[in-house]
Design a protein around this motif. Sequence first.
Motif, PDB file in Angstrom:
ATOM      1  N   PRO A 108       0.966  -1.221   0.282  1.00  0.00           N
ATOM      2  CA  PRO A 108       0.055   0.109   0.052  1.00  0.00           C
ATOM      3  C   PRO A 108       0.866   1.078  -0.059  1.00  0.00           C
ATOM      4  CG  PRO A 108      -0.760  -1.556   1.771  1.00  0.00           C
ATOM      5  CD  PRO A 108       0.491  -2.060   1.157  1.00  0.00           C
ATOM      6  N   VAL A 109       0.040   2.414  -0.558  1.00  0.00           N
ATOM      7  CA  VAL A 109       1.091   3.583  -0.364  1.00  0.00           C
ATOM      8  C   VAL A 109       1.672   4.047   0.911  1.00  0.00           C
ATOM      9  CG1 VAL A 109      -0.050   4.359  -2.612  1.00  0.00           C
ATOM     10  CG2 VAL A 109      -0.914   5.246  -0.359  1.00  0.00           C
ATOM     11  N   TRP A 110       0.701   3.451   1.930  1.00  0.00           N
ATOM     12  CA  TRP A 110       1.131   3.665   3.507  1.00  0.00           C
ATOM     13  C   TRP A 110       2.241   2.652   3.997  1.00  0.00           C
ATOM     14  CZ3 TRP A 110      -3.860   2.978   1.756  1.00  0.00           C
ATOM     15  CH2 TRP A 110      -4.627   4.129   1.425  1.00  0.00           C
ATOM     16  N   GLY A 111       2.781   1.746   3.185  1.00  0.00           N
ATOM     17  CA  GLY A 111       3.473   0.793   3.646  1.00  0.00           C
ATOM     18  C   GLY A 111       5.043   1.195   3.278  1.00  0.00           C
ATOM     19  N   SER A 112       5.844   0.295   3.178  1.00  0.00           N
ATOM     20  CA  SER A 112       7.213   0.413   3.104  1.00  0.00           C
ATOM     21  C   SER A 112       7.326   0.747   1.568  1.00  0.00           C
ATOM     22  CB  SER A 112       8.187  -0.816   3.564  1.00  0.00           C
ATOM     23  OG  SER A 112       7.688  -0.936   4.915  1.00  0.00           O
ATOM     24  N   ALA A 113       8.432   1.379   1.224  1.00  0.00           N
ATOM     25  CA  ALA A 113       8.816   1.474  -0.161  1.00  0.00           C
ATOM     26  C   ALA A 113       9.623   0.373  -0.447  1.00  0.00           C
ATOM     27  CB  ALA A 113       9.941   2.817  -0.177  1.00  0.00           C
ATOM     28  N   GLN A 114       9.309   0.015  -1.783  1.00  0.00           N
ATOM     29  CA  GLN A 114       9.814  -1.305  -2.280  1.00  0.00           C
ATOM     30  C   GLN A 114      11.050  -1.017  -3.128  1.00  0.00           C
ATOM     31  OE1 GLN A 114       8.387  -4.397  -1.328  1.00  0.00           O
ATOM     32  NE2 GLN A 114       7.301  -2.867  -0.164  1.00  0.00           N
ATOM     33  N   ARG A 115      11.124   0.292  -3.564  1.00  0.00           N
ATOM     34  CA  ARG A 115      12.354   0.689  -4.529  1.00  0.00           C
ATOM     35  C   ARG A 115      12.203   2.325  -4.644  1.00  0.00           C
ATOM     36  NH1 ARG A 115       7.743  -1.141  -6.893  1.00  0.00           N
ATOM     37  NH2 ARG A 115       8.310  -3.310  -6.852  1.00  0.00           N
ATOM     38  N   PRO A 116      13.176   2.597  -5.100  1.00  0.00           N
ATOM     39  CA  PRO A 116      13.359   4.262  -5.263  1.00  0.00           C
ATOM     40  C   PRO A 116      12.192   4.689  -6.365  1.00  0.00           C
ATOM     41  CG  PRO A 116      15.446   3.351  -5.684  1.00  0.00           C
ATOM     42  CD  PRO A 116      14.611   2.005  -5.682  1.00  0.00           C
ATOM     43  N   ILE A 117      11.771   5.988  -6.289  1.00  0.00           N
ATOM     44  CA  ILE A 117      10.834   6.553  -6.905  1.00  0.00           C
ATOM     45  C   ILE A 117      11.418   6.688  -8.439  1.00  0.00           C
ATOM     46  CG2 ILE A 117      10.050   8.856  -7.783  1.00  0.00           C
ATOM     47  CD1 ILE A 117       9.220   9.143  -4.670  1.00  0.00           C
ATOM     48  N   ASN A 118      10.688   6.277  -9.406  1.00  0.00           N
ATOM     49  CA  ASN A 118      11.372   6.463 -10.874  1.00  0.00           C
ATOM     50  C   ASN A 118      10.832   7.912 -11.258  1.00  0.00           C
ATOM     51  OD1 ASN A 118      11.518   6.542 -13.599  1.00  0.00           O
ATOM     52  ND2 ASN A 118      11.278   4.273 -13.902  1.00  0.00           N
ATOM     53  N   ALA A 119      11.885   8.788 -11.371  1.00  0.00           N
ATOM     54  CA  ALA A 119      11.341  10.015 -11.572  1.00  0.00           C
ATOM     55  C   ALA A 119      10.744  10.353 -12.987  1.00  0.00           C
ATOM     56  CB  ALA A 119      12.638  11.016 -11.352  1.00  0.00           C
ATOM     57  N   ALA A 120      11.264   9.531 -13.947  1.00  0.00           N
ATOM     58  CA  ALA A 120      10.912   9.735 -15.380  1.00  0.00           C
ATOM     59  C   ALA A 120       9.632   9.115 -15.670  1.00  0.00           C
ATOM     60  CB  ALA A 120      11.845   9.010 -16.157  1.00  0.00           C
ATOM     61  N   ALA A 121       9.004   7.879 -14.871  1.00  0.00           N
ATOM     62  CA  ALA A 121       7.810   7.564 -14.901  1.00  0.00           C
ATOM     63  C   ALA A 121       6.873   8.436 -14.244  1.00  0.00           C
ATOM     64  CB  ALA A 121       7.938   5.985 -14.382  1.00  0.00           C
ATOM     65  N   VAL A 122       7.118   8.866 -13.176  1.00  0.00           N
ATOM     66  CA  VAL A 122       6.340   9.896 -12.496  1.00  0.00           C
ATOM     67  C   VAL A 122       6.064  11.104 -13.307  1.00  0.00           C
ATOM     68  CG1 VAL A 122       6.342  11.467 -10.264  1.00  0.00           C
ATOM     69  CG2 VAL A 122       6.799   9.029  -9.913  1.00  0.00           C
ATOM     70  N   ALA A 123       6.966  11.728 -13.898  1.00  0.00           N
ATOM     71  CA  ALA A 123       7.034  12.821 -14.782  1.00  0.00           C
ATOM     72  C   ALA A 123       5.937  12.651 -15.922  1.00  0.00           C
ATOM     73  CB  ALA A 123       8.306  13.547 -15.111  1.00  0.00           C
ATOM     74  N   ALA A 124       6.170  11.269 -16.582  1.00  0.00           N
ATOM     75  CA  ALA A 124       5.378  10.809 -17.808  1.00  0.00           C
ATOM     76  C   ALA A 124       3.904  10.820 -17.270  1.00  0.00           C
ATOM     77  CB  ALA A 124       5.819   9.611 -18.279  1.00  0.00           C
ATOM     78  N   LEU A 125       3.737  10.336 -15.978  1.00  0.00           N
ATOM     79  CA  LEU A 125       2.278   9.809 -15.399  1.00  0.00           C
ATOM     80  C   LEU A 125       1.768  11.331 -15.311  1.00  0.00           C
ATOM     81  CD1 LEU A 125       0.347   8.020 -14.497  1.00  0.00           C
ATOM     82  CD2 LEU A 125       1.277   8.045 -12.409  1.00  0.00           C
TER      83      LEU A 125
END
Lengths: 142, 142
Positions: A108-125
């Motif tokens: 869940p978004v409230w849980g533990s991060a599984q990996r770093p944020i993918n800035a390119a994917a976030v920007a594309a979204l």
Amino acid sequence: MSDTSCPLCLEAGGALVFQGEKFRVIRASEAGFPAFYRVVWTAHVAEFSSLDLDDRAVCMAAVCAVEQVLREQLQPTKVNLAALGNVVPHLHWHVIARFEGDSHFPAPVWGSAQRPINAAAVAALAARLDLVDGAIARALSV
Amino acid sequence: MSDTSCPLCLEAGGALVFQGEKFRVIRASEAGFPAFYRVVWTAHVAEFSSLDLDDRAVCMAAVCAVEQVLREQLQPTKVNLAALGNVVPHLHWHVIARFEGDSHFPAPVWGSAQRPINAAAVAALAARLDLVDGAIARALSV
């Protein structure tokens, strides 16, 4: 039906996407999750089951409309719905488009991060959200 | 409408509290959260908005019935509702009674623990769940 100490009675709580009489839809600003919307009930009510039957239907129709727009526009791996309200006990539904590569999936978004944020994917979204916002507003205006 | 690789198609997923045609209610076994119920839709559907309007109403009436029993029997600080399904994409609603002193409050149960589990409080709550289970089954049998 409002509470002067409640942040969701005082402010929109995010970027306003749609304002209705009984609810509004806002887009939240949560790091790593650009497609994170909230359906905020106008009246200061804590629990979903405190709404009468008609209002429950109105509220869930709004939640479903947001979910459907997210599915159509973004093809997420999964949509997450939640009404928690432990911190702000004013009824609001989180409607979150989740993707396999997001920082927390499948947690869940409230849980533990599984990996770093993918800035390119976030920007594309994020670049697609003007269209999503518009589609949500249109879906709720009919 | 079932999937042979889906754990919620194969098994109840917890202690069965109520079995209906379209959904069941189970009590989960999550450490520190004895009053953790799930409404599991029978058909293998991932997203809530994939249900038709009638089924959405049936589903949310069940979620509300569980929530109302929890509120009446346990007077929780807050009820948390969520349909996530990132790990098991078969529609199920978490319905969780939350208390100020529980291990995670006010964080979501999927978030970070805020304090140790209070074993005495958890045991006292667990001792009341036979009554809660019975009340849920009665509420859904009418």
